[in-house]
Motif scaffolding. Structure first.
Motif, PDB file in Angstrom:
ATOM      1  N   ALA A   1       0.840  -1.202   0.000  1.00  0.00           N
ATOM      2  CA  ALA A   1       0.000   0.000   0.000  1.00  0.00           C
ATOM      3  C   ALA A   1       0.872   1.248   0.000  1.00  0.00           C
ATOM      4  N   ASP A   2       2.002   1.190   0.682  1.00  0.00           N
ATOM      5  CA  ASP A   2       2.896   2.335   0.718  1.00  0.00           C
ATOM      6  C   ASP A   2       3.494   2.622  -0.665  1.00  0.00           C
ATOM      7  N   LEU A   3       3.762   1.557  -1.411  1.00  0.00           N
ATOM      8  CA  LEU A   3       4.260   1.776  -2.777  1.00  0.00           C
ATOM      9  C   LEU A   3       3.155   2.338  -3.663  1.00  0.00           C
TER      10      LEU A   3
ATOM     11  N   ASP B   1       0.788   4.226  -2.684  1.00  0.00           N
ATOM     12  CA  ASP B   1       0.720   5.652  -2.325  1.00  0.00           C
ATOM     13  C   ASP B   1       1.602   6.486  -3.246  1.00  0.00           C
ATOM     14  N   ASN B   2       2.820   6.010  -3.429  1.00  0.00           N
ATOM     15  CA  ASN B   2       3.769   6.765  -4.266  1.00  0.00           C
ATOM     16  C   ASN B   2       3.270   6.853  -5.705  1.00  0.00           C
ATOM     17  N   SER B   3       2.712   5.758  -6.206  1.00  0.00           N
ATOM     18  CA  SER B   3       2.196   5.770  -7.580  1.00  0.00           C
ATOM     19  C   SER B   3       1.036   6.761  -7.703  1.00  0.00           C
TER      20      SER B   3
ATOM     21  N   LEU C   1       0.008  11.766  -0.547  1.00  0.00           N
ATOM     22  CA  LEU C   1      -0.055  10.735   0.481  1.00  0.00           C
ATOM     23  C   LEU C   1       1.293  10.575   1.165  1.00  0.00           C
ATOM     24  N   GLY C   2       2.370  10.923   0.465  1.00  0.00           N
ATOM     25  CA  GLY C   2       3.715  10.829   1.050  1.00  0.00           C
ATOM     26  C   GLY C   2       3.870  11.861   2.152  1.00  0.00           C
ATOM     27  N   TRP C   3       4.805  11.610   3.047  1.00  0.00           N
ATOM     28  CA  TRP C   3       5.009  12.576   4.124  1.00  0.00           C
ATOM     29  C   TRP C   3       6.381  12.458   4.774  1.00  0.00           C
TER      30      TRP C   3
ATOM     31  N   LEU D   1      10.032   8.164   3.755  1.00  0.00           N
ATOM     32  CA  LEU D   1      10.490   6.857   4.232  1.00  0.00           C
ATOM     33  C   LEU D   1       9.867   5.698   3.485  1.00  0.00           C
ATOM     34  N   GLY D   2       8.623   5.929   2.996  1.00  0.00           N
ATOM     35  CA  GLY D   2       7.755   4.833   2.567  1.00  0.00           C
ATOM     36  C   GLY D   2       8.426   3.807   1.684  1.00  0.00           C
ATOM     37  N   LEU D   3       9.007   4.267   0.616  1.00  0.00           N
ATOM     38  CA  LEU D   3       9.605   3.360  -0.357  1.00  0.00           C
ATOM     39  C   LEU D   3      10.638   2.451   0.298  1.00  0.00           C
TER      40      LEU D   3
ATOM     41  N   GLU E   1       4.331   3.885   9.089  1.00  0.00           N
ATOM     42  CA  GLU E   1       3.835   2.902   8.109  1.00  0.00           C
ATOM     43  C   GLU E   1       2.467   3.309   7.582  1.00  0.00           C
ATOM     44  N   LYS E   2       1.915   4.375   8.102  1.00  0.00           N
ATOM     45  CA  LYS E   2       0.598   4.847   7.716  1.00  0.00           C
ATOM     46  C   LYS E   2      -0.458   3.752   7.865  1.00  0.00           C
ATOM     47  N   SER E   3      -0.234   2.878   8.825  1.00  0.00           N
ATOM     48  CA  SER E   3      -1.187   1.788   9.015  1.00  0.00           C
ATOM     49  C   SER E   3      -1.957   1.945  10.319  1.00  0.00           C
TER      50      SER E   3
HETATM   51 MG   LIG Z   1       5.700   7.394  -0.108  1.00  0.00          MG
END
Ligand SMILES: [Mg+2]
Ligand SMILES: Nc1ncnc2c1ncn2[C@@H]1O[C@H](COP(=O)(O)OP(=O)(O)O)[C@@H](O)[C@H]1O
Length: 476
Positions: free
Chosen positions: A15-17, A19-21, A74-76, A79-81, A313-315
């Motif tokens: 889901a985090d990936l 988000d980036n898309s 959605l990024g912040w 770190l996500g990737l 982790e935005k979870s």
């Molecule tokens: Mg991200």
């Protein structure tokens, strides 16, 4: 590097990936398992978004490489990737191409990171050839591939049954999770997410499309006057809790969410239309089966840092002590409090149980009914353990409106009336829900029991005669 992303599961990491898309304005995202000689080797997340320019790709690979974020991003954390990838895989490759820019790539493996903390540069021609492959995404002249290798959770075997079982289970878990987390974004058509498997031995694979799963998508409210907005204020900030009451005993997928009904009560926090947390009372109440119909929608787009924040982790959402106090003082315009809301949700649940127990069980409706109608019927009435009753059209050699076929568990409708009843609507498997439902309610019990009694037989004759006259009159 090894410490980040510890709270991720496979599907939250994906889901985090995604988000980036979505931040890159991709219209399509493809999640692809790559299988070679029977073994699962890697995982690709491919999108047709704006891509990354050569001067930005190092930042993208940097842990904590934050950029300027737009209001809807959605990024912040920057770190996500990295966090998502290294929580699941030992090697991360990022290949990307922005419009009118050369393709670029970087690769990072955990083993390298430990000693040098540097990532490798992937040759541009390799990035270009990977990005140039046709994977069926609408072309935009730009796009990004995130590739994971040495994925810890992949089975260490090439035994076909085990690998296939793993893949099919993973695909359904991923589709359930992404369908829920991104349901608003999927519903409004901003993005299409698909999942497939590439196997070196076969060239075609079937794709699973991620459908939105809206946890508030019931057909009618469980309690009149709901959903109701309760507003809490803390200092200068305010937070709105949209309190819903589901109808009791639903069997809908968006109610069960792949678990027991009682598991999904509580607060659903959304940030920028992305669901952060599916349920949980965060100390406002304890989880209890009798509150299973209570779900609360909370938008945390505005500045509510004083009350809560999200984990990297935005979870999940982490609430601050002030959150409980704010909820205790939350009120609707008509004065409703959280305690009032809990009392209503509990009463609806208990009455629903009672009412269902005194109703006579019925045979479930099958083909011919829209899924929503089936859900409603199943939530109202206990279902008998027998094959469902179908309602279908066929050609008759007479004028009768319908016929009962107990062998096939089917109520057949006479096709010669279909066009007339439809008017200018289209024919389809689930057409004419009103007529079909009325016939089902009238006739369901003649499908019960071993034999048709004389009374049932006579009723059928009566209904045939009266309803056929009625439909003829309607045609005239
Ligand atoms: Mg991200
Ligand atoms: N699929 C993608 N398309 C375009 N850019 C991406 C993509 N994935 C990552 N990036 C770039 O890499 C950066 C870092 O991503 P990430 O580590 O998830 O942090 P964040 O999303 O919080 O900024 C993003 O800000 C973005 O610029």
């Amino acid at each position: 590097m090894e410490a980040i992303g510890h709270n991720h599961s496979f599907e939250t990491a994906l889901a985090d990936l995604v988000d980036n898309s979505i931040d890159a304005e991709a219209s399509h995202v493809l999640i692809r398992f790559v299988r070679d000689s029977g073994r699962l080797r890697s995982l690709y997340v491919v999108d047709n978004g704006q891509g990354i320019t050569p001067d930005r790709i190092n930042d993208a690979m940097t842990v904590g490489g934050r950029r300027a974020y737009a209001a809807a991003d959605l990024g912040w954390f920057g770190l996500g990737l990295k966090a998502a990838s290294f929580s699941q895989a030992r090697q991360l490759t990022l290949l990307s191409q922005a419009k009118d820019s050369p393709a670029v790539g970087r690769r990072w493996s955990l083993d390298n990171a430990r000693t040098r903390f540097l990532c490798d540069i992937v040759p541009g021609y390799f990035a270009a050839s990977e990005l140039g492959q046709d994977r069926g995404l609408p072309g935009t002249g730009s796009g990004t591939i995130v590739r994971w290798d040495e994925v810890g959770g992949f089975p260490a075997t090439d035994k076909p049954e085990q690998v296939e079982q793993f893949i099919s289970r993973k695909i359904s878990v991923i589709a359930d999770h992404l369908g829920l987390v991104f349901h608003r974004i999927l519903e409004n058509g901003r993005v299409t997410i698909e999942i497939d498997v590439q196997d070196a031995r076969f060239d075609t694979t079937s794709r699973v499309r991620v459908d939105p799963i809206n946890p508030f998508d019931y057909h009618r409210t469980g309690a009149t006057g709901f959903p109701k907005d309760l507003v809490a204020t803390a200092g200068d900030h305010s937070l709105t809790f949209r309190c819903h009451v589901w109808p009791p005993r639903s069997t809908a997928r968006q109610f069960k969410l792949g678990g027991r009904p009682a598991d999904h009560q509580g607060m659903y926090f959304y940030r920028r239309d992305r669901l952060l947390q599916p349920g949980g009372w965060e100390g406002v109440h304890v989880e209890h089966p009798k509150l299973q119909l209570a779900r609360v929608e909370v938008e945390i787009d505005s500045d509510v840092e004083a009350l809560l924040r999200m984990n990297p982790e935005k979870s999940r959402v982490q609430v601050r002590p002030e959150f409980g106090q704010a909820c205790a003082s939350a009120r609707a315009e008509d004065g409703t409090t959280f305690d009032d809301y809990f009392a209503v949700a509990e009463r609806v649940y208990q009455e629903g149980n009672k009412r269902r127990r005194v109703r006579k069980p019925m045979i479930r409706p099958g083909r011919g009914f829209t899924p929503g109608l089936r859900d409603t019927i199943e939530s109202e009435i206990e279902a008998l353990e027998s094959d469902p009753v179908d309602l279908r059209w066929r050609d008759f050699d007479n004028d009768q409106l319908f016929d009962i076929d107990r062998g096939e568990q089917t109520i057949w409708l006479n096709k010669r009336y279909r066009k007339m009843l439809l008017g200018d609507r289209h024919a389809g498997l689930n057409d004419l829900p009103l007529i079909k439902t009325m016939l089902y309610l009238l006739m369901e019990d003649v499908f019960q029991g071993e034999y048709l009694g004389p009374r049932d037989k006579d009723n059928i004759e009566l209904w045939k005669s009266v309803l056929t006259t009625a439909v003829r009159a309607e045609r005239r």
